[in-house]
Design a protein around this motif. Structure first.
Motif, PDB file in Angstrom:
ATOM      1  N   ALA A 150      43.426  20.124  90.067  1.00 39.39           N
ATOM      2  CA  ALA A 150      42.372  19.349  91.023  1.00 39.39           C
ATOM      3  C   ALA A 150      41.550  19.611  91.941  1.00 39.39           C
ATOM      4  O   ALA A 150      41.036  20.158  92.817  1.00 39.39           O
ATOM      5  CB  ALA A 150      40.701  18.186  89.975  1.00 39.39           C
ATOM      6  N   LEU A 151      42.899  19.288  92.950  1.00 39.75           N
ATOM      7  CA  LEU A 151      42.960  18.941  93.551  1.00 39.75           C
ATOM      8  C   LEU A 151      42.997  20.839  94.955  1.00 39.75           C
ATOM      9  O   LEU A 151      42.828  20.797  96.080  1.00 39.75           O
ATOM     10  CB  LEU A 151      43.821  17.939  94.481  1.00 39.75           C
ATOM     11  N   GLY A 152      43.040  21.405  93.783  1.00 38.64           N
ATOM     12  CA  GLY A 152      43.807  22.543  94.617  1.00 38.64           C
ATOM     13  C   GLY A 152      45.441  22.817  94.426  1.00 38.64           C
ATOM     14  O   GLY A 152      45.413  24.687  95.054  1.00 38.64           O
ATOM     15  N   GLY A 153      45.994  22.808  93.840  1.00 34.76           N
ATOM     16  CA  GLY A 153      47.472  22.214  94.059  1.00 34.76           C
ATOM     17  C   GLY A 153      47.897  22.457  92.958  1.00 34.76           C
ATOM     18  O   GLY A 153      47.293  22.488  92.087  1.00 34.76           O
ATOM     19  N   GLU A 154      49.035  21.921  92.991  1.00 36.09           N
ATOM     20  CA  GLU A 154      49.803  22.475  91.659  1.00 36.09           C
ATOM     21  C   GLU A 154      51.050  21.500  91.559  1.00 36.09           C
ATOM     22  O   GLU A 154      52.039  21.591  93.021  1.00 36.09           O
ATOM     23  CB  GLU A 154      51.142  24.172  92.081  1.00 36.09           C
ATOM     24  N   LEU A 155      52.028  21.154  91.038  1.00 35.07           N
ATOM     25  CA  LEU A 155      52.601  19.883  90.714  1.00 35.07           C
ATOM     26  C   LEU A 155      53.793  20.150  90.624  1.00 35.07           C
ATOM     27  O   LEU A 155      53.529  21.519  89.835  1.00 35.07           O
ATOM     28  CB  LEU A 155      52.042  18.875  89.807  1.00 35.07           C
ATOM     29  N   GLU A 156      54.473  20.223  91.257  1.00 38.18           N
ATOM     30  CA  GLU A 156      56.093  20.827  91.162  1.00 38.18           C
ATOM     31  C   GLU A 156      57.411  19.534  91.440  1.00 38.18           C
ATOM     32  O   GLU A 156      56.585  18.345  91.864  1.00 38.18           O
ATOM     33  CB  GLU A 156      56.751  21.047  92.496  1.00 38.18           C
ATOM     34  N   LEU A 157      57.739  19.805  89.788  1.00 34.63           N
ATOM     35  CA  LEU A 157      58.894  18.068  89.971  1.00 34.63           C
ATOM     36  C   LEU A 157      60.350  18.158  90.388  1.00 34.63           C
ATOM     37  O   LEU A 157      61.120  19.840  90.340  1.00 34.63           O
ATOM     38  CB  LEU A 157      58.904  16.915  88.801  1.00 34.63           C
ATOM     39  N   ILE A 158      60.846  17.816  91.431  1.00 38.94           N
ATOM     40  CA  ILE A 158      62.466  18.467  91.854  1.00 38.94           C
ATOM     41  C   ILE A 158      63.198  16.846  91.534  1.00 38.94           C
ATOM     42  O   ILE A 158      62.112  15.154  92.332  1.00 38.94           O
ATOM     43  CB  ILE A 158      61.781  17.931  93.490  1.00 38.94           C
ATOM     44  N   ALA A 159      64.013  17.085  91.509  1.00 37.96           N
ATOM     45  CA  ALA A 159      65.095  15.575  91.599  1.00 37.96           C
ATOM     46  C   ALA A 159      66.533  16.298  92.088  1.00 37.96           C
ATOM     47  O   ALA A 159      66.899  17.011  92.156  1.00 37.96           O
ATOM     48  CB  ALA A 159      65.713  15.981  89.342  1.00 37.96           C
ATOM     49  N   ARG A 160      66.284  15.344  92.929  1.00 42.39           N
ATOM     50  CA  ARG A 160      67.096  15.466  94.257  1.00 42.39           C
ATOM     51  C   ARG A 160      68.921  13.872  93.805  1.00 42.39           C
ATOM     52  O   ARG A 160      68.892  13.223  93.814  1.00 42.39           O
ATOM     53  CB  ARG A 160      67.009  14.469  95.117  1.00 42.39           C
ATOM     54  N   LEU A 161      69.550  14.984  93.316  1.00 43.23           N
ATOM     55  CA  LEU A 161      70.814  14.643  92.643  1.00 43.23           C
ATOM     56  C   LEU A 161      72.228  14.193  93.999  1.00 43.23           C
ATOM     57  O   LEU A 161      71.835  14.963  95.423  1.00 43.23           O
ATOM     58  CB  LEU A 161      71.849  15.497  91.574  1.00 43.23           C
ATOM     59  N   THR A 211      70.246  19.470  94.669  1.00 42.94           N
ATOM     60  CA  THR A 211      68.436  19.705  94.114  1.00 42.94           C
ATOM     61  C   THR A 211      68.264  20.184  92.793  1.00 42.94           C
ATOM     62  O   THR A 211      68.206  21.772  92.872  1.00 42.94           O
ATOM     63  CB  THR A 211      67.674  19.455  95.211  1.00 42.94           C
ATOM     64  N   VAL A 212      67.167  20.011  92.183  1.00 40.79           N
ATOM     65  CA  VAL A 212      67.147  20.696  90.897  1.00 40.79           C
ATOM     66  C   VAL A 212      65.463  20.431  90.595  1.00 40.79           C
ATOM     67  O   VAL A 212      65.284  19.661  91.375  1.00 40.79           O
ATOM     68  CB  VAL A 212      67.652  19.988  89.209  1.00 40.79           C
ATOM     69  N   ARG A 213      64.948  21.428  90.216  1.00 42.45           N
ATOM     70  CA  ARG A 213      63.304  22.366  90.091  1.00 42.45           C
ATOM     71  C   ARG A 213      63.312  21.793  88.128  1.00 42.45           C
ATOM     72  O   ARG A 213      63.873  22.685  87.374  1.00 42.45           O
ATOM     73  CB  ARG A 213      63.359  23.461  90.230  1.00 42.45           C
ATOM     74  N   LEU A 214      62.367  21.057  88.314  1.00 45.15           N
ATOM     75  CA  LEU A 214      62.403  20.814  86.571  1.00 45.15           C
ATOM     76  C   LEU A 214      61.224  21.344  85.733  1.00 45.15           C
ATOM     77  O   LEU A 214      60.373  21.640  86.304  1.00 45.15           O
ATOM     78  CB  LEU A 214      61.968  19.271  85.856  1.00 45.15           C
TER      79      LEU A 214
END
Length: 105
Positions: free
Chosen positions: A78-89, A93-96
């Motif tokens: 709704a803010l015009g963005g896109e959620l991206e989840l990243i796990a830093r091991l 680094t892994v994009r979920l």
């Protein structure tokens, strides 16, 4: 005379440019939802309307330190963005990618 950042950036070495981008990324990581909303130029009422919820509900979301991924995705969208989840091991680094579906708040 003021200069555009893009002009300054073009003169930077690749190493310095990467360091500046990393610093900017670190600043964004620390931003709260309410700050994101304000930077988008929206009031709580405006964002709540866009989400189809009431302003007090949005206020509660903005003050939470834990919420469902689907709720956070809707707010960011709704803010015009896109959620991206990243796990830093420790070793990478892994994009979920399993959380891409759409859900309701």
């Amino acid at each position: 005379m003021a200069r555009k950042f893009s002009e300054l950036e073009a003169k930077m070495s690749p190493t310095r440019r990467a360091r500046v981008q990393a610093m900017a990324h670190d600043e964004m990581v620390e931003m709260l939802l309410a700050e994101m909303r304000r930077e988008a130029g929206l009031t709580q009422i405006e964002l709540a309307d866009a989400l189809g919820i009431k302003q007090p509900s949005l206020s509660k979301f903005e003050s939470r330190d834990d919420m469902q991924i689907s709720t956070l995705r809707r707010i960011v969208s709704a803010l015009g963005g896109e959620l991206e989840l990243i796990a830093r091991l420790p070793d990478r680094t892994v994009r979920l990618s399993q959380f891409k579906g759409q859900s309701q708040v």
